[in-house]
Design a protein around this motif. Structure first.
Motif, PDB file in Angstrom:
ATOM      1  N   ASP A  43       0.812  -1.214   0.000  1.00 18.77           N
ATOM      2  CA  ASP A  43       0.000   0.000   0.000  1.00 18.77           C
ATOM      3  C   ASP A  43       0.845   1.262   0.000  1.00 18.77           C
ATOM      4  OD1 ASP A  43      -2.301  -1.554   0.138  1.00 18.77           O
ATOM      5  OD2 ASP A  43      -2.251  -1.638   2.335  1.00 18.77           O
ATOM      6  N   LEU A  44       2.136   1.124  -0.311  1.00 18.62           N
ATOM      7  CA  LEU A  44       3.033   2.263  -0.287  1.00 18.62           C
ATOM      8  C   LEU A  44       2.763   3.166  -1.479  1.00 18.62           C
ATOM      9  CD1 LEU A  44       5.408   3.401   1.345  1.00 18.62           C
ATOM     10  CD2 LEU A  44       6.950   2.191  -0.220  1.00 18.62           C
ATOM     11  N   SER A  45       2.606   4.471  -1.215  1.00 18.04           N
ATOM     12  CA  SER A  45       2.341   5.438  -2.270  1.00 18.04           C
ATOM     13  C   SER A  45       2.956   6.773  -1.882  1.00 18.04           C
ATOM     14  CB  SER A  45       0.829   5.594  -2.497  1.00 18.04           C
ATOM     15  OG  SER A  45       0.204   6.108  -1.336  1.00 18.04           O
ATOM     16  N   LEU A  46       2.876   7.739  -2.820  1.00 16.14           N
ATOM     17  CA  LEU A  46       3.425   9.063  -2.561  1.00 16.14           C
ATOM     18  C   LEU A  46       2.716   9.743  -1.394  1.00 16.14           C
ATOM     19  CD1 LEU A  46       5.418  11.241  -3.475  1.00 16.14           C
ATOM     20  CD2 LEU A  46       3.648  12.100  -5.028  1.00 16.14           C
ATOM     21  N   GLY A  47       1.425   9.508  -1.281  1.00 18.48           N
ATOM     22  CA  GLY A  47       0.660  10.136  -0.202  1.00 18.48           C
ATOM     23  C   GLY A  47       0.965   9.573   1.167  1.00 18.48           C
ATOM     24  N   SER A  48       1.629   8.410   1.221  1.00 15.45           N
ATOM     25  CA  SER A  48       1.918   7.780   2.505  1.00 15.45           C
ATOM     26  C   SER A  48       3.181   8.327   3.155  1.00 15.45           C
ATOM     27  CB  SER A  48       2.060   6.267   2.326  1.00 15.45           C
ATOM     28  OG  SER A  48       3.187   5.969   1.525  1.00 15.45           O
ATOM     29  N   VAL A  49       3.874   9.224   2.476  1.00 16.39           N
ATOM     30  CA  VAL A  49       5.128   9.753   3.009  1.00 16.39           C
ATOM     31  C   VAL A  49       4.905  10.471   4.330  1.00 16.39           C
ATOM     32  CG1 VAL A  49       6.987  11.406   2.606  1.00 16.39           C
ATOM     33  CG2 VAL A  49       6.236   9.910   0.763  1.00 16.39           C
ATOM     34  N   LEU A  50       3.839  11.275   4.408  1.00 13.00           N
ATOM     35  CA  LEU A  50       3.556  12.041   5.617  1.00 13.00           C
ATOM     36  C   LEU A  50       2.628  11.320   6.576  1.00 13.00           C
ATOM     37  CD1 LEU A  50       3.135  15.652   4.147  1.00 13.00           C
ATOM     38  CD2 LEU A  50       5.110  14.696   5.328  1.00 13.00           C
ATOM     39  N   THR A  51       1.992  10.269   6.120  1.00 16.88           N
ATOM     40  CA  THR A  51       1.043   9.564   6.993  1.00 16.88           C
ATOM     41  C   THR A  51       1.617   8.284   7.583  1.00 16.88           C
ATOM     42  OG1 THR A  51       0.093   8.389   5.089  1.00 16.88           O
ATOM     43  CG2 THR A  51      -0.929  10.481   5.712  1.00 16.88           C
ATOM     44  N   SER A  52       2.751   7.825   7.082  1.00 19.49           N
ATOM     45  CA  SER A  52       3.355   6.599   7.580  1.00 19.49           C
ATOM     46  C   SER A  52       4.554   6.930   8.462  1.00 19.49           C
ATOM     47  CB  SER A  52       3.795   5.705   6.421  1.00 19.49           C
ATOM     48  OG  SER A  52       4.495   4.578   6.903  1.00 19.49           O
TER      49      SER A  52
END
Length: 282
Positions: A43-52
């Motif tokens: 589920d890794l994506s560009l949007g997960s940079v700040l949420t993970s």
């Protein structure tokens, strides 16, 4: 002689501070990679940079690793390229930090709104990342003793906790929002139904204050401590930049002098060889 002793002191200070920084980067990077591997990369994506949290740890660890490595081995081996990279990266980080602080003071409302939007994004993605969920629960239930961004109703933004949701968690908040007395066992269902407006007593037993207000209160109540830590970090970075730059200049000069000496020796050997050849012809 004095200059050489000064260089040795600079090398020692840079090596000592950056070996610690490098090892810290290795530990943080390893923890981040381990947590991300355990979670999975599907589920890794560009949007997960700040949420993970795992991705954030990997980024911080990687930066510390590169900075510490360049500073440590650049000083130890007197390598001009590594010292130059170290000074440049540290300068960029310093400028970025100053920029963020200035922006936070000058555009305080916009900065607060940006930070609030980031926290709201955490609420929306609460069930999408187990590491994020654990982080939010730890912050709410153990560190800040708060609920939501501005209050418990912020959890309506989550698809599972919203009152219109068909899920069994509808009209609820996470268990980390529940107030606990010392020694009380956590009940993971303690937040169920707390957002139900039909029950006037539904919010009893959960934290009423939002985490944003709690953070702002901590900053205002410990302003001198925060300012002292910030100034200390600023001085540390400036000092390391100056030390690395000074050592890099000295290394560059020494390398230039060595090249000039080698070139002169080569020319002298060539001239001597030509003289010998001339004598042989005579």
């Amino acid at each position: 002689m004095a200059a050489r002793v000064c260089n040795l002191v600079i090398k020692f200070l840079l090596f000592l501070t950056n070996i610690i920084l490098w090892l810290l980067g290795v530990v943080i990077l390893a923890i981040g990679i381990y947590v991300q591997v355990e979670t999975g990369f599907s589920d890794l994506s560009l949007g997960s940079v700040l949420t993970s949290p795992a991705i954030v740890l990997i980024i911080i660890g990687a930066v510390l690793f590169v900075v510490g490595f360049c500073g440590c081995f650049g000083a130890l081996l007197e390598l001009f390229p590594l010292l130059l990279i170290y000074a440049i990266i540290l300068s960029i980080i310093l400028l970025a930090e100053v920029g963020v602080v200035v922006y936070a003071f000058v555009q305080s409302r916009e900065f607060s709104a940006t930070f609030e939007s980031l926290l709201e994004n955490y609420i929306v993605n609460y069930y999408n990342d187990v590491n994020l969920r654990n982080l939010v629960d730890r912050i709410q239930g153990q560190l800040l003793l708060c609920c939501g961004v501005t209050g418990p109703n912020d959890w309506q933004a989550n698809a599972y906790f919203n009152c219109s949701s068909p899920a069994f968690q509808r009209c609820s908040v996470p268990f980390s929002c529940c107030e606990l007395t010392d020694g009380e066992v956590i009940n993971v269902q303690c937040g169920y139904g707390t957002l139900d407006t039909s029950n006037p007593d539904s919010m009893l037993g959960i934290y009423q204050i939002g985490c944003l207000s709690t953070v702002e209160g901590l900053f205002s109540n410990n302003l001198y401590v925060v300012g002292g830590v910030g100034v200390g970090l600023l001085v540390f970075q400036i000092l390391n930049i100056l030390l690395a730059s000074g050592l890099a200049v000295d290394v560059y000069r020494e390398n230039k002098e060595i090249k000039a000496i080698k070139k002169q020796d080569k020319q002298e050997k060539k001239a001597h060889k030509q003289r010998e050849q001339g004598k042989e012809k005579v």
